[in-house]
Structures are given as structure tokens and as C-alpha cells.
Design an enzyme around this catalytic site. Sequence first.
Site, PDB file in Angstrom:
ATOM      1  NE  ARG A  55     -11.494  -6.210 -27.682  1.00 41.83           N
ATOM      2  CZ  ARG A  55     -12.179  -5.077 -27.915  1.00 41.83           C
ATOM      3  NH1 ARG A  55     -13.513  -5.091 -27.829  1.00 41.83           N
ATOM      4  NH2 ARG A  55     -11.542  -3.964 -28.220  1.00 41.83           N
ATOM      5  N   GLY A  56      -7.491  -9.738 -24.056  1.00 42.06           N
ATOM      6  CA  GLY A  56      -6.277  -9.396 -23.332  1.00 42.06           C
ATOM      7  C   GLY A  56      -6.429  -8.244 -22.365  1.00 42.06           C
ATOM      8  CG  PHE A 104     -10.603  -8.274   0.461  1.00 42.89           C
ATOM      9  CD1 PHE A 104      -9.773  -8.130  -0.647  1.00 42.89           C
ATOM     10  CD2 PHE A 104     -10.189  -9.096   1.497  1.00 42.89           C
ATOM     11  CE1 PHE A 104      -8.550  -8.770  -0.694  1.00 42.89           C
ATOM     12  CE2 PHE A 104      -8.961  -9.749   1.447  1.00 42.89           C
ATOM     13  CZ  PHE A 104      -8.154  -9.589   0.356  1.00 42.89           C
ATOM     14  CB  VAL A 131     -13.423  -8.006 -18.649  1.00 41.73           C
ATOM     15  CG1 VAL A 131     -13.558  -7.506 -20.091  1.00 41.73           C
ATOM     16  CG2 VAL A 131     -12.024  -7.750 -18.115  1.00 41.73           C
ATOM     17  CE1 TYR A 175      -7.554 -12.046 -10.410  1.00 39.97           C
ATOM     18  CE2 TYR A 175      -9.147 -13.796  -9.992  1.00 39.97           C
ATOM     19  CZ  TYR A 175      -8.873 -12.488 -10.349  1.00 39.97           C
ATOM     20  OH  TYR A 175      -9.894 -11.633 -10.646  1.00 39.97           O
ATOM     21  CB  VAL A 177     -10.528  -8.097 -10.832  1.00 45.49           C
ATOM     22  CG1 VAL A 177      -9.901  -8.446 -12.176  1.00 45.49           C
ATOM     23  CG2 VAL A 177      -9.489  -7.472  -9.906  1.00 45.49           C
ATOM     24  CG  LEU A 182      -8.227 -10.411 -16.250  1.00 40.52           C
ATOM     25  CD1 LEU A 182      -8.749  -9.480 -15.174  1.00 40.52           C
ATOM     26  CD2 LEU A 182      -8.832 -11.801 -16.106  1.00 40.52           C
ATOM     27  CB  THR A 183      -3.587 -10.273 -19.703  1.00 37.23           C
ATOM     28  OG1 THR A 183      -4.139 -11.593 -19.681  1.00 37.23           O
ATOM     29  CG2 THR A 183      -2.072 -10.368 -19.640  1.00 37.23           C
TER      30      THR A 183
END
Length: 412
Positions: free
Chosen positions: A94-95, A412, A87, A127, A85, A97-98
Amino acid sequence: MTDSPAGIELRPVTSGEMPALFETVERSFGADVSADTAPYEIAALQPERTLAGFDGDRMIATAGIFTFDMTVPGGPAPVAGVTWVGVLPTHRRRGILTAIMRRQLTELHEAGGEAVAALWASEPVIYRRFGYGLAAVRVGVKAESSSPFAPGAPALSGTLRMVEAKECRQVAEELYDRIRVDRPGLISRDTARWDVAFLDVESVREGSSSLTCVVVDTSAGPEGYLLYRTKREFGPTGPNGTVQVRELMATTPSAYAALWRYVLDIDLMRTVQAWNRPVDDPVLYLLGDVRRAQPALGDALWVRLVDVGRALAARTYSVAGSVVLEVVDHTCPWNAGRVRLDGGPDGATCTPTDASADLTLSATELGSAYLGGTRLTHMAAAGYVDEHTPGALDLADRMFTGRVAPWCAEVF
């Protein structure tokens, strides 16, 4: 389906785009891309379980899911291993990841996939926003070489043998599968994951030796294995080297003690480091002076219940009981509401109900408690669990709390 930020396309990658996916996530973590490790890392992830963000034709964000079983109280269960995960710095705030995290959870739910997701967090504060709770803590050990054991430590009942990686891997695969069914948090390993576990290319050594493998043999067969590296150093007072324990597993107390005795007694070493061990690791009791191990706690597994009902019904509980839970879940609204959990050592059911709630808590707290290592009473003391029926908190706490601490042996 969740919306994408303006101008950003979210979609899985193709097999041909997997190298670009790996490069993007490495860049987002501020790392160089290693040609040595890339093929092994890529082989462990399926393209159809990825989600990438594209700005035009440029990949700028990534996420993926490893497919494996994870041991939960009661035995192995399918768990989505969330990974990769990231960016790129050019596209943060800028939203994106959300949008990726919400879409990933929504797709898992809509497909009827794994009821539970888990991850290791580079930044834990991220998270919790998406309902992940801290479910397993690790302990780091930095012990002085030659540290003595406490009186009465188990004696070695077999022999120690240094072996080649191929032979050690055969032993490790068999022993690991026996061990993992009793330790919540341990995950299954397919061929690709075992390749990563034994990866021994130059770039992963960081100046240390090649991987050394040791097996404990007994009349009953192998009972333990050890993977480690050494890093030689000499100072003004003599040898000052470090043993880096990569993996140490055993099926008996004597084999476990023998492997720790071995790493503590390697010549020319001053320190033994094992950064990721379970919080109930026997070595903390084997050592005559635990202070010489310098134990240090850190967060490890974060767990998210994608489908509360299916997830709670998929594990067993330490004592029999029934409790009505009011679940708060802003990220996955399908989880919000009241459920009745009836569970015990032989199994469980979890169904929607209109009955009055005994406890109110969020999906984050349920994720924390899911593997049996984080106490509901502790979270209640911090103000995250509300009790409405006297005695319900104590009962639920005894139901959820497990016999051994959860632990995942690998990131992982």
C-alpha cells in the site's frame, strides 16, 4: 515532507508506545515477542527517532534510527543507524514502507542531521530502491575443530583467562574503542548497546550454553577478548558439538591467533562457527587449509548518502585527487547534480559545480563506495558508473578504496 498513504498517519511514538513499537516490528518479521530481550532492545532506541504508521489507533508499521558514530575512512563520523523497519502483513503493498523511508530521509536532510545513513537489510532488494548501496560484505566461517595453523603463525605472548562477563565487558569496552577507529563500519557503543552485546538471557541461546568470556592478558595489559557459546551434541562417531563465536577482537596478531587457536581446540566440539567476520579476516590466512573454514560471503552494511556534499567531505581518501561527479538521485532530489570532490589523506571538500562531469553515477553507487570496500571500477564493469574523462574512473577508484575492508561487528 512526503505524503502519507490514504488513511495512514505517520509520526514518532511516545516513550509509552515503545513496547508496542517493538511488538509491531517483531510481528512484521514473523517473530514472537521475547519478554527477555524487549527491555534491552527498547533501551537502545530513542522514541523521538522513531517513525510509526497508524491505521486509526492501531500501529501497523515501524522504523527507527539508532544514534551512534561509525568509523569511515579517516575516523568516526555521525551516522544514522536505520533499524526496526517493518510493515504488518495486513498492510503491505500500500506504499507505506515507501512513505516511511522517504520521510525518514527527508527529515534527516531538513534537520541537518547525519549526512549518512546505514542499515542491515532483511531483504536487500528493498533498500536499493531508496538509494542504499552495499558497502560492506561479511564472511561466514565454519571451521573444523583442531584445524592446524599454517607454519609461522604467531605464538601466544601472554595468557588466556576465562572471566566473568562484568570483567570481560570492562576489557572489551576499552579494546573495542581502540580497534574501531581503524576499521570502517564499526560503530560506537553506548551503555545500552553494550548491554545488548553481552545479553545472555535464555531466549537468545537457542539451546546453546550461557555466554563464555575469555581475555588475553600480556605484560602490556589485555590484548584481546572473546565471547562465545557452545552447543553440545553426540553422534554415532562421538562428540559433534559446535562453538558459536559471538565476538572475537584483538589488538595484536599474537592475541588474535591465540583466541582462534583456543576456540578451535575446545574439547568435545566438532565445528567452530562465526557467521559475521570481515572479508580480510586474518583467520583465513592463519589456517593451513582455508577450505576447512568453508568461507561464505554475505551482504552486511548498506549505506545511503543523505547529503552527498557533507558526506563526501566527512571522510579522507587514499590518494589525492579531484573529480567532478554527476550524481543521480531520484529519492533525495537535493543530491542530484554535479559536485567537485577534492580529497586526499588529510581531508576533503565537496562543492556544487557547473564543470563538465568526469563520472556519472547514482547515490546508490556512492553509498557502496563510501566505506572504501566496494570498488568503483567493479561497479563500472557492471554498467553502473559512466566515465566521461579518460583516467577519471581509475583516479576515483584509487581515492575511494581503503586499506582495510569495512566491517560491522553487530546487526542493528
